[in-house]
Design an enzyme around this catalytic site. Structure first.
Site, PDB file in Angstrom:
ATOM      1  N   ALA A  67     -48.938  42.001  16.542  1.00  0.00           N
ATOM      2  CA  ALA A  67     -49.825  43.289  16.820  1.00  0.00           C
ATOM      3  C   ALA A  67     -51.483  42.300  16.468  1.00  0.00           C
ATOM      4  O   ALA A  67     -51.821  41.923  16.235  1.00  0.00           O
ATOM      5  CB  ALA A  67     -50.222  44.061  15.083  1.00  0.00           C
ATOM      6  N   GLY A 112     -45.594  41.512  15.719  1.00  0.00           N
ATOM      7  CA  GLY A 112     -44.999  43.704  16.111  1.00  0.00           C
ATOM      8  C   GLY A 112     -44.199  43.475  17.493  1.00  0.00           C
ATOM      9  O   GLY A 112     -43.870  43.923  18.346  1.00  0.00           O
ATOM     10  N   GLU A 115     -40.653  43.043  17.003  1.00  0.00           N
ATOM     11  CA  GLU A 115     -40.487  44.508  16.455  1.00  0.00           C
ATOM     12  C   GLU A 115     -40.158  45.837  17.418  1.00  0.00           C
ATOM     13  O   GLU A 115     -39.816  45.890  17.919  1.00  0.00           O
ATOM     14  CB  GLU A 115     -41.304  45.558  15.330  1.00  0.00           C
ATOM     15  CG  GLU A 115     -41.467  43.948  14.138  1.00  0.00           C
ATOM     16  CD  GLU A 115     -42.689  44.917  12.921  1.00  0.00           C
ATOM     17  OE1 GLU A 115     -43.713  44.332  13.797  1.00  0.00           O
ATOM     18  OE2 GLU A 115     -42.294  45.795  12.620  1.00  0.00           O
ATOM     19  N   GLU A 135     -45.287  37.536   9.667  1.00  0.00           N
ATOM     20  CA  GLU A 135     -46.113  38.499   8.839  1.00  0.00           C
ATOM     21  C   GLU A 135     -46.623  37.491   7.721  1.00  0.00           C
ATOM     22  O   GLU A 135     -48.295  37.874   6.787  1.00  0.00           O
ATOM     23  CB  GLU A 135     -46.090  39.914   8.190  1.00  0.00           C
ATOM     24  CG  GLU A 135     -46.072  40.657   9.871  1.00  0.00           C
ATOM     25  CD  GLU A 135     -44.242  40.487  10.690  1.00  0.00           C
ATOM     26  OE1 GLU A 135     -43.905  39.555  10.328  1.00  0.00           O
ATOM     27  OE2 GLU A 135     -44.487  41.527  11.931  1.00  0.00           O
TER      28      GLU A 135
HETATM   29  N1  DAK Z   1     -53.994  39.524  17.877  1.00  0.00           N
HETATM   30  C1  DAK Z   1     -55.276  38.850  18.405  1.00  0.00           C
HETATM   31  N2  DAK Z   1     -54.900  38.093  18.811  1.00  0.00           N
HETATM   32  C2  DAK Z   1     -54.197  37.111  19.141  1.00  0.00           C
HETATM   33  C3  DAK Z   1     -53.050  37.790  18.670  1.00  0.00           C
HETATM   34  C4  DAK Z   1     -52.668  38.223  17.391  1.00  0.00           C
HETATM   35  N3  DAK Z   1     -51.741  39.048  17.048  1.00  0.00           N
HETATM   36  N4  DAK Z   1     -51.748  36.381  19.346  1.00  0.00           N
HETATM   37  C5  DAK Z   1     -52.494  35.502  20.126  1.00  0.00           C
HETATM   38  N5  DAK Z   1     -54.009  35.951  20.153  1.00  0.00           N
HETATM   39  C6  DAK Z   1     -56.102  35.511  20.597  1.00  0.00           C
HETATM   40  C7  DAK Z   1     -56.105  34.483  20.223  1.00  0.00           C
HETATM   41  O1  DAK Z   1     -56.430  35.001  19.291  1.00  0.00           O
HETATM   42  C8  DAK Z   1     -56.370  33.580  21.513  1.00  0.00           C
HETATM   43  O2  DAK Z   1     -57.687  34.100  21.934  1.00  0.00           O
HETATM   44  P1  DAK Z   1     -59.062  33.565  22.477  1.00  0.00           P
HETATM   45  O3  DAK Z   1     -59.336  32.763  20.694  1.00  0.00           O
HETATM   46  O4  DAK Z   1     -58.782  32.953  23.066  1.00  0.00           O
HETATM   47  O5  DAK Z   1     -60.053  35.171  21.897  1.00  0.00           O
HETATM   48  C9  DAK Z   1     -55.412  33.813  22.762  1.00  0.00           C
HETATM   49  O6  DAK Z   1     -54.438  35.123  22.718  1.00  0.00           O
HETATM   50  C10 DAK Z   1     -54.994  32.911  22.876  1.00  0.00           C
HETATM   51  O7  DAK Z   1     -54.545  32.314  21.498  1.00  0.00           O
HETATM   52  P2  DAK Z   1     -54.117  30.720  21.467  1.00  0.00           P
HETATM   53  O8  DAK Z   1     -55.178  30.241  21.588  1.00  0.00           O
HETATM   54  O9  DAK Z   1     -54.256  31.165  19.325  1.00  0.00           O
HETATM   55  O10 DAK Z   1     -53.334  30.445  22.366  1.00  0.00           O
HETATM   56  P3  DAK Z   1     -51.831  29.255  21.521  1.00  0.00           P
HETATM   57  O11 DAK Z   1     -51.052  29.072  23.127  1.00  0.00           O
HETATM   58  O12 DAK Z   1     -52.892  28.069  21.182  1.00  0.00           O
HETATM   59  O13 DAK Z   1     -51.466  30.035  20.062  1.00  0.00           O
HETATM   60  C11 DAK Z   1     -49.439  32.092  19.164  1.00  0.00           C
HETATM   61  C12 DAK Z   1     -50.575  30.640  20.887  1.00  0.00           C
HETATM   62  C13 DAK Z   1     -48.717  32.857  19.095  1.00  0.00           C
HETATM   63  C14 DAK Z   1     -48.971  30.389  18.364  1.00  0.00           C
HETATM   64  C15 DAK Z   1     -50.857  31.539  18.288  1.00  0.00           C
HETATM   65  O14 DAK Z   1     -51.444  33.098  19.053  1.00  0.00           O
HETATM   66  C16 DAK Z   1     -50.690  32.465  17.226  1.00  0.00           C
HETATM   67  O15 DAK Z   1     -49.895  32.650  16.131  1.00  0.00           O
HETATM   68  N6  DAK Z   1     -50.906  34.087  17.403  1.00  0.00           N
HETATM   69  C17 DAK Z   1     -50.774  35.288  16.275  1.00  0.00           C
HETATM   70  C18 DAK Z   1     -49.145  35.175  15.872  1.00  0.00           C
HETATM   71  C19 DAK Z   1     -49.278  36.142  14.890  1.00  0.00           C
HETATM   72  O16 DAK Z   1     -49.424  35.738  13.619  1.00  0.00           O
HETATM   73  N7  DAK Z   1     -49.159  37.765  15.486  1.00  0.00           N
HETATM   74  C20 DAK Z   1     -49.623  38.875  14.416  1.00  0.00           C
HETATM   75  C21 DAK Z   1     -47.827  38.553  13.693  1.00  0.00           C
HETATM   76  S1  DAK Z   1     -48.343  39.591  12.377  1.00  0.00           S
HETATM   77  C22 DAK Z   1     -48.250  46.623  10.315  1.00  0.00           C
HETATM   78  C23 DAK Z   1     -47.585  47.113  11.298  1.00  0.00           C
HETATM   79  C24 DAK Z   1     -47.187  46.179  11.566  1.00  0.00           C
HETATM   80  C25 DAK Z   1     -47.806  44.609  12.083  1.00  0.00           C
HETATM   81  C26 DAK Z   1     -48.211  44.709  10.044  1.00  0.00           C
HETATM   82  C27 DAK Z   1     -49.088  45.310  10.068  1.00  0.00           C
HETATM   83  N8  DAK Z   1     -48.958  47.819   9.393  1.00  0.00           N
HETATM   84  C28 DAK Z   1     -48.323  49.133   9.783  1.00  0.00           C
HETATM   85  C29 DAK Z   1     -50.001  47.911   8.675  1.00  0.00           C
HETATM   86  C30 DAK Z   1     -47.595  43.383  12.369  1.00  0.00           C
HETATM   87  C31 DAK Z   1     -48.514  43.045  11.973  1.00  0.00           C
HETATM   88  C32 DAK Z   1     -48.349  41.901  13.270  1.00  0.00           C
HETATM   89  O17 DAK Z   1     -47.476  41.487  14.052  1.00  0.00           O
END
Ligand code: DAK
Length: 260
Positions: A67, A112, A115, A135
């Site tokens: 997400a 997400g 998911e 998460e």
């Molecule tokens: N959201 C927004 N931007 C994201 C992103 C995300 N999930 N994942 C990556 N990006 C963006 C980064 O901020 C970066 O943007 P800039 O800085 O260039 O502007 C760009 O994508 C490239 O990312 P990285 O520079 O970090 O790339 P790397 O190769 O170094 O790292 C990575 C790749 C996938 C390991 C890293 O980007 C990362 O850890 N990303 C976040 C992964 C993550 O934690 N995803 C979220 C999971 S939590 C809910 C419903 C659903 C959910 C929650 C609540 N409710 C109903 C309330 C679900 C939650 C999730 O999905």
């Protein structure tokens, strides 16, 4: 078909849908979820000649990296509830879509994104794919069905470990654990998904949709899967395609299905 964050290509009965936010690793923001709802709840249902859908992500690195975290700020409990319900509805629309939906995963499928891939009927993944539910790193749990669907694919013990450690699962482990159906060389996941859809496209469409509905019933608490199978089976018996399939077998010729 007109979307802000999805690219679509319809060819030979196959609709390829690409989530197109590569700069954010295709993170699911509100607009992208709205686009997916429009596609799965209306446009694709009305698309003449559709035999199946491939869902993939733009760029070389990511299916969907979760997400969109930038939209989390300022979210209160009611906002979280609304957001989760919205996501659940959309992901159920994908899971219950009456034609096969294949996720072609060529990189990160996190949060997400994992998911979303799990709500599809089949996952074809590249050898660079990485699945995870990170998460807990953000102080959250999955909110789009991840706690439930992960158990369905990999079992309770493995699901709890993944959910609590936020460890990523590589393609080979995803295959061994039943999360991925196929692992292919990086870049070939859409091609393989098309091959599978072409094979399914030759089968009786109503029977295919009834198979999806009957399997889904196993996981729906208000339904009895065996009862549902009886209902879905009876409906296939009523089709022209059943008569054609049985006649073609007896006449030693290839069946020509019409989807009725
Ligand atoms: N959201 C927004 N931007 C994201 C992103 C995300 N999930 N994942 C990556 N990006 C963006 C980064 O901020 C970066 O943007 P800039 O800085 O260039 O502007 C760009 O994508 C490239 O990312 P990285 O520079 O970090 O790339 P790397 O190769 O170094 O790292 C990575 C790749 C996938 C390991 C890293 O980007 C990362 O850890 N990303 C976040 C992964 C993550 O934690 N995803 C979220 C999971 S939590 C809910 C419903 C659903 C959910 C929650 C609540 N409710 C109903 C309330 C679900 C939650 C999730 O999905």
């Amino acid at each position: 078909m007109n979307y802000k964050n999805l690219l679509t290509n319809f060819e030979d009965g196959i609709l390829t849908v690409t989530i197109n936010r590569p700069k954010a690793l295709n993170a699911l923001n509100r607009q992208t979820l709205d686009d997916l709802r429009q596609l799965f709840e209306k446009d694709a249902l009305e698309l003449e000649g559709l035999s199946g859908i491939i869902l993939t992500g733009a760029g070389d690195k990511s299916f969907v990296a979760g997400a969109d975290i930038s939209e989390f700020t300022g979210l209160d409990a009611q906002g979280g509830l609304d957001m989760a319900q919205n996501g659940h509805d959309i992901f159920f629309s994908i899971e219950r879509f009456p034609k096969p939906v294949i996720a072609a995963v060529g990189g990160y499928a996190l949060g997400g994104g994992c998911e979303l891939a799990m709500s599809c009927h089949i996952r074809v993944v590249s050898n660079k794919a990485l699945f995870g539910q990170p998460e807990v790193n953000l102080g959250l749990i999955p909110g789009y069905g991840g706690t439930q669907r992960l158990i369905q694919y990999i079992g309770k013990g493995r699901a709890l470990e993944i959910l609590m450690t936020a460890d990523m699962i590589d393609a080979q482990k995803a295959l061994n654990w039943g999360l991925a159906n196929h692992v292919v060389p990086h870049g070939e996941e859409v091609k393989k998904a098309k091959e599978i859809l072409k094979k399914i496209g030759k089968k009786a469409p109503v029977a295919v949709s009834k198979a999806i509905a009957a399997v889904n019933a196993f996981f729906e608490s208000q339904k009895d899967g065996f009862e549902q199978e009886v209902i879905e089976f009876a409906q296939t018996v009523n089709t022209e395609d059943f008569k054609e399939g049985a006649s073609a077998f007896l006449e030693k010729r290839k069946a020509v299905f019409v989807g009725k």
